[in-house]
Write a protein that holds these residues in place. Structure first.
Motif, PDB file in Angstrom:
ATOM      1  N   LEU A  68      59.885  37.451 -99.486  1.00  0.00           N
ATOM      2  CA  LEU A  68      59.658  37.488 -98.040  1.00  0.00           C
ATOM      3  C   LEU A  68      58.226  37.892 -97.702  1.00  0.00           C
ATOM      4  O   LEU A  68      57.645  37.385 -96.729  1.00  0.00           O
ATOM      5  N   ILE A  69      57.648  38.794 -98.469  1.00  0.00           N
ATOM      6  CA  ILE A  69      56.312  39.291 -98.125  1.00  0.00           C
ATOM      7  C   ILE A  69      55.196  38.489 -98.792  1.00  0.00           C
ATOM      8  O   ILE A  69      54.018  38.722 -98.510  1.00  0.00           O
ATOM      9  N   ALA A  70      55.569  37.561 -99.641  1.00  0.00           N
ATOM     10  CA  ALA A  70      54.552  36.746-100.308  1.00  0.00           C
ATOM     11  C   ALA A  70      53.739  35.977 -99.262  1.00  0.00           C
ATOM     12  O   ALA A  70      54.290  35.314 -98.401  1.00  0.00           O
ATOM     13  N   GLY A  71      52.459  36.109 -99.332  1.00  0.00           N
ATOM     14  CA  GLY A  71      51.606  35.410 -98.376  1.00  0.00           C
ATOM     15  C   GLY A  71      51.285  36.184 -97.108  1.00  0.00           C
ATOM     16  O   GLY A  71      50.459  35.727 -96.310  1.00  0.00           O
ATOM     17  N   TRP A  72      51.937  37.333 -96.901  1.00  0.00           N
ATOM     18  CA  TRP A  72      51.583  38.142 -95.732  1.00  0.00           C
ATOM     19  C   TRP A  72      50.171  38.689 -95.910  1.00  0.00           C
ATOM     20  O   TRP A  72      49.794  39.119 -97.013  1.00  0.00           O
ATOM     21  N   PRO A  73      49.389  38.728 -94.837  1.00  0.00           N
ATOM     22  CA  PRO A  73      48.089  39.405 -94.951  1.00  0.00           C
ATOM     23  C   PRO A  73      48.315  40.904 -95.104  1.00  0.00           C
ATOM     24  O   PRO A  73      49.119  41.502 -94.389  1.00  0.00           O
TER      25      PRO A  73
END
Length: 315
Positions: A309-314
């Motif tokens: 889910l947090i992959a790619g969040w800044p």
């Protein structure tokens, strides 16, 4: 607690004045996690690094000893350590709103400690008592507020039965009660409560984080609390920027992006509220995933879900 670097004082003196404190509440009010070492004690090195990451990421209001910080699982000594460590690491770069609570003598002692340590405000956790009357709620908060008239006081409101008139009366009696963290999951009730209490008298903080922030901002909130900000400060600050600009389209795009993560935290009456945040931080290599009972670490399949889910969040 680790010793302070040279040049810092053990008594930072009075914090910012009431106007600055009100401004600090109208912001992303971060609730930092409390990381634990492998022996179960507070990992002060990791804690400092996480706080520094928040501050360097643009966060300007910190609440040590909030629920995301596992307030109720910490000992009194540990809560004092968390307060001092946070104030020391912030070093004036962030306004500190210390979580306090439990019975009146304990709450007053914690408020006095926060004042001595250099905090600007205290957030009073919801009273832990099976029988809470409207007048008794006022008396509880009044006893705390009058003990620390120099500090801003922010009640944490989770009880839908509390009336706005009760907060209005508390504000009349105690000028240093400057804001309210409202965490009843009902946007219409919040809008009515804020107007019954005094929309302009208090700074209204949406106490249920990013998913409730858009609807609560429409009702009069100007700040919101966040545990997610530990993971991705840029995401939370981006939502605040959109809400301040009245750009609800952008704010709702952030809402959609983070909703699966926040839904995991809210599931089963928020059983994994802290656990999911710590799991995300563990996936980023920032601290251990350990939590204290009655919380529990996530099973392996859910850990993988959080990481995805947090992959790619800044960050």
């Amino acid at each position: 607690m680790t010793s302070r670097p040279p040049g810092r004082t053990t008594d930072p003196g009075p914090g910012p004045g009431p106007d600055a404190s009100r401004e600090a509440l109208a912001d992303v009010v971060a609730i930092p996690v409390t990381p634990f070492a492998d022996d179960g004690t507070i990992d002060t090195e990791a804690h400092r690094a996480l706080l520094r990451r928040l501050i360097d990421g643009g966060v300007r209001t910190l609440t040590p000893n909030g629920n995301t910080g596992e307030y109720y699982a910490l000992s009194p000594d540990e809560r004092r350590t968390v307060t001092e460590l946070t104030i020391d690491e912030a070093a004036g770069q962030a306004t500190i709103l210390v979580g306090i609570g439990l019975e009146v003598p304990t709450a007053v002692a914690a408020a006095e400690h926060a004042r001595h340590a250099g905090a600007a405000m205290v957030m009073v956790h919801q009273p832990v008592h099976p029988y809470v009357s409207q007048d008794g709620w006022i008396d509880y908060h009044r006893a705390i507020a009058e003990a620390v008239p120099e500090l801003g006081v922010v009640p944490y409101i989770r009880d839908p039965r509390l009336r706005g008139e009760s907060l209005a009366e508390l504000g009349r009696l105690c000028p240093n009660v400057i804001g309210a963290k409202y965490a009843v999951p009902d946007a219409a009730r919040f809008a009515a409560f804020a107007r019954d209490a005094g929309l302009e008298r208090f700074v209204w903080v949406a106490g249920l984080a990013e998913l409730y922030a858009p609807s609560y901002f429409a009702g009069g909130a100007t700040g919101f609390t966040s545990g997610l900000v530990n993971v991705a400060p840029a995401v939370s600050l981006g939502m605040l920027e959109a809400l301040r600009a009245g750009d609800y389209d952008t704010a709702m795009k952030v809402f959609e992006r983070i909703r699966p993560f926040e839904d995991l935290r809210a599931a089963r009456q928020s059983a994994d509220n802290v656990t999911v945040v710590k799991e995300a931080l563990a996936a980023l290599g920032l601290c251990r995933r350990d939590v204290r009972p009655p919380s529990r670490v996530l099973p392996e399949p859910v850990r993988a879900e959080v990481a995805a889910l947090i992959a790619g969040w800044p960050t």
